[in-house]
Write a protein that holds these residues in place. Structure first.
Motif, PDB file in Angstrom:
ATOM      1  N   SER A   1       0.835  -1.209   0.000  1.00  0.00           N
ATOM      2  CA  SER A   1       0.000   0.000   0.000  1.00  0.00           C
ATOM      3  C   SER A   1       0.870   1.260   0.000  1.00  0.00           C
ATOM      4  O   SER A   1       0.499   2.268  -0.598  1.00  0.00           O
ATOM      5  N   LYS A   2       2.026   1.199   0.629  1.00  0.00           N
ATOM      6  CA  LYS A   2       2.949   2.343   0.609  1.00  0.00           C
ATOM      7  C   LYS A   2       3.473   2.576  -0.804  1.00  0.00           C
ATOM      8  O   LYS A   2       3.562   3.714  -1.264  1.00  0.00           O
ATOM      9  N   LYS A   3       3.805   1.498  -1.490  1.00  0.00           N
ATOM     10  CA  LYS A   3       4.327   1.609  -2.862  1.00  0.00           C
ATOM     11  C   LYS A   3       3.261   2.145  -3.816  1.00  0.00           C
ATOM     12  O   LYS A   3       3.526   3.058  -4.607  1.00  0.00           O
ATOM     13  N   VAL A   4       2.061   1.578  -3.748  1.00  0.00           N
ATOM     14  CA  VAL A   4       0.974   2.034  -4.631  1.00  0.00           C
ATOM     15  C   VAL A   4       0.644   3.492  -4.325  1.00  0.00           C
ATOM     16  O   VAL A   4       0.489   4.308  -5.236  1.00  0.00           O
ATOM     17  N   SER A   5       0.561   3.830  -3.051  1.00  0.00           N
ATOM     18  CA  SER A   5       0.270   5.207  -2.644  1.00  0.00           C
ATOM     19  C   SER A   5       1.298   6.180  -3.218  1.00  0.00           C
ATOM     20  O   SER A   5       0.945   7.205  -3.809  1.00  0.00           O
ATOM     21  N   LYS A   6       2.559   5.841  -3.074  1.00  0.00           N
ATOM     22  CA  LYS A   6       3.642   6.698  -3.571  1.00  0.00           C
ATOM     23  C   LYS A   6       3.536   6.882  -5.087  1.00  0.00           C
ATOM     24  O   LYS A   6       3.659   7.992  -5.602  1.00  0.00           O
ATOM     25  N   ASP A   7       3.278   5.780  -5.796  1.00  0.00           N
ATOM     26  CA  ASP A   7       3.163   5.850  -7.256  1.00  0.00           C
ATOM     27  C   ASP A   7       1.954   6.691  -7.679  1.00  0.00           C
ATOM     28  O   ASP A   7       2.038   7.497  -8.615  1.00  0.00           O
ATOM     29  N   LEU A   8       0.825   6.510  -6.994  1.00  0.00           N
ATOM     30  CA  LEU A   8      -0.369   7.286  -7.335  1.00  0.00           C
ATOM     31  C   LEU A   8      -0.141   8.773  -7.065  1.00  0.00           C
ATOM     32  O   LEU A   8      -0.531   9.622  -7.875  1.00  0.00           O
ATOM     33  N   LYS A   9       0.473   9.093  -5.946  1.00  0.00           N
ATOM     34  CA  LYS A   9       0.753  10.510  -5.629  1.00  0.00           C
ATOM     35  C   LYS A   9       1.634  11.141  -6.701  1.00  0.00           C
ATOM     36  O   LYS A   9       1.401  12.281  -7.102  1.00  0.00           O
ATOM     37  N   LYS A  10       2.641  10.404  -7.169  1.00  0.00           N
ATOM     38  CA  LYS A  10       3.521  10.916  -8.229  1.00  0.00           C
ATOM     39  C   LYS A  10       2.741  11.227  -9.497  1.00  0.00           C
ATOM     40  O   LYS A  10       3.120  12.089 -10.267  1.00  0.00           O
ATOM     41  N   ARG A  11       1.651  10.496  -9.701  1.00  0.00           N
ATOM     42  CA  ARG A  11       0.830  10.672 -10.900  1.00  0.00           C
ATOM     43  C   ARG A  11      -0.295  11.693 -10.699  1.00  0.00           C
ATOM     44  O   ARG A  11      -1.152  11.839 -11.550  1.00  0.00           O
ATOM     45  N   GLY A  12      -0.306  12.367  -9.541  1.00  0.00           N
ATOM     46  CA  GLY A  12      -1.258  13.444  -9.318  1.00  0.00           C
ATOM     47  C   GLY A  12      -2.519  13.077  -8.560  1.00  0.00           C
ATOM     48  O   GLY A  12      -3.429  13.893  -8.442  1.00  0.00           O
ATOM     49  N   PHE A  13      -2.607  11.854  -8.063  1.00  0.00           N
ATOM     50  CA  PHE A  13      -3.783  11.449  -7.291  1.00  0.00           C
ATOM     51  C   PHE A  13      -3.784  12.129  -5.930  1.00  0.00           C
ATOM     52  O   PHE A  13      -2.726  12.418  -5.367  1.00  0.00           O
ATOM     53  N   LYS A  14      -4.972  12.349  -5.404  1.00  0.00           N
ATOM     54  CA  LYS A  14      -5.167  12.964  -4.084  1.00  0.00           C
ATOM     55  C   LYS A  14      -5.940  12.011  -3.181  1.00  0.00           C
ATOM     56  O   LYS A  14      -6.720  11.185  -3.655  1.00  0.00           O
TER      57      LYS A  14
END
Length: 185
Positions: free
Chosen positions: A143-156
């Motif tokens: 979940s930390k990895k997915v979260s980090k990747d999503l944040k990099k892509r502009g997700f909030k």
């Protein structure tokens, strides 16, 4: 007689969600978006509150149509924010638009949001074997990895705790306790 994870016994609505949706693998981008929006709205609240508001969310966001949500105007979002049937947090409402736009970019790159998400687990759900609800973690390395990747892509509203709950919701992680009748589903 069916046995369930303890949290599911709090109401009929929670039982239905547990029995029919939670930890059931999904590859439908619109549904994946819906659950992402709802999980983001849930941050700081109980899941039962958000489930009670689900129909209002479906109406407000045109059944989570990505195109519609990506094109929300400031006025549209303000009108939604004044709707007492949804969580009225302005940044959570704005995140619907930014997350829709980010999903559309992922769809261009990966073919679908589902392909992007399921690649983290090589297409196969992680099936846990917890004995008790209390053993289920709030977040994991995944979940930390997915979260980090999503944040990099502009997700909030996609922190690691929210994303772990999301991964459970969409079936990438199956955290039904081992004695639950739905553990093997």
């Amino acid at each position: 007689m069916e046995t369930r994870c303890a949290w599911a016994n709090s109401s009929e609505m929670m039982r239905d969600y547990h029995d029919k949706e939670w930890c059931v693998p999904s590859h439908d981008d619109q549904y994946l978006f819906e659950l992402l929006v709802l999980e983001g709205a849930q941050a700081g609240l109980s899941w039962s509150i958000v489930l009670k508001k689900r129909d209002a969310y479906r109406q407000a966001f045109h059944h989570f149509d990505l195109e519609y949500c990506a094109n929300l105007t400031e006025l549209d979002m303000e009108n939604i924010r004044t709707n007492t049937e949804v969580v009225r947090h302005p940044l959570k409402i704005k995140s619907v638009k930014s997350n829709a736009l980010a999903i559309m970019e992922i769809q261009k790159e990966f073919g679908s949001f589902a392909e992007f998400l399921w690649a983290y687990v090589d297409g196969s759900p992680i099936v846990s074997n917890w004995q008790y609800d209390s053993q289920i973690p709030a977040e994991t390395d995944l979940s930390k990895k997915v979260s980090k990747d999503l944040k990099k892509r502009g997700f909030k509203f996609v922190g690691p705790v929210t994303i772990y709950s999301y991964l459970q919701a969409i079936g990438i992680v199956n955290d039904h306790i081992s004695s639950c009748s739905f553990h093997g589903n």
